[in-house]
Design a protein around this motif. Structure first.
Motif, short mmCIF file in Angstrom:
data_model
loop_
_atom_site.label_atom_id
_atom_site.label_comp_id
_atom_site.label_asym_id
_atom_site.label_seq_id
_atom_site.Cartn_x
_atom_site.Cartn_y
_atom_site.Cartn_z
N UNK A 118 0.85 -1.17 0.00
CA UNK A 118 0.00 0.00 0.00
C UNK A 118 0.89 1.23 0.00
N UNK A 119 0.64 2.18 -0.90
CA UNK A 119 1.49 3.38 -0.96
C UNK A 119 1.30 4.26 0.27
N UNK A 120 2.34 5.01 0.58
CA UNK A 120 2.29 5.91 1.72
C UNK A 120 1.40 7.11 1.39
N UNK A 121 0.81 7.68 2.42
CA UNK A 121 -0.01 8.86 2.25
C UNK A 121 0.91 10.03 1.90
N UNK A 122 0.59 10.70 0.81
CA UNK A 122 1.44 11.79 0.34
C UNK A 122 1.05 13.10 0.99
N UNK A 123 -0.24 13.34 1.10
CA UNK A 123 -0.70 14.62 1.63
C UNK A 123 -1.60 14.41 2.83
N UNK A 124 -1.48 15.30 3.77
CA UNK A 124 -2.38 15.38 4.90
C UNK A 124 -2.66 16.84 5.14
N UNK A 125 -3.84 17.13 5.63
CA UNK A 125 -4.17 18.52 5.94
C UNK A 125 -4.55 18.63 7.39
N UNK A 126 -4.21 19.73 7.95
CA UNK A 126 -4.63 20.08 9.30
C UNK A 126 -5.10 21.52 9.25
N UNK A 127 -6.33 21.72 8.78
CA UNK A 127 -6.79 23.09 8.54
C UNK A 127 -6.99 23.86 9.83
#
Length: 89
Positions: A1-10
């Motif tokens: 499974x590919x790693x998460x590239x983006x995450x947001x913390x608005x």
């Protein structure tokens, strides 16, 4: 499974959540509202084009009101969360 590239913390209101919630609620709430308004209005809509136009006009109002309510809820929830975080410090 590919790693998460983006995450947001608005910071502030999460507009992505507002848009997704508005979409779902508009479908869940909007379809019955359009049907009830159509049944109670007594407007003659003889063609499918007229029916679609009626549904779009009523649905647009439902969408707008849903979007405003979801945004205000998200803003109130964010303010309450910020107040709780400030009290914890």
């Amino acid at each position: 499974m590919p790693e998460v590239v983006e995450e947001t913390d608005p910071e502030g209101v999460d507009y992505g959540w507002v848009m997704q919630t508005t979409f779902v609620l508009t479908i869940v709430v909007g379809a019955p509202v359009v049907a009830v308004v159509f049944a109670l209005s007594g407007v003659a809509v003889p063609t499918w084009t007229a029916k679609a136009s009626f549904a779009l006009r009523v649905g647009a109002v439902v969408w707008f009101l849903t979007a405003v309510c979801v945004y205000l809820y998200a803003r109130r929830l964010d303010v309450a969360t910020d107040d709780a975080d400030a009290d914890a410090e």
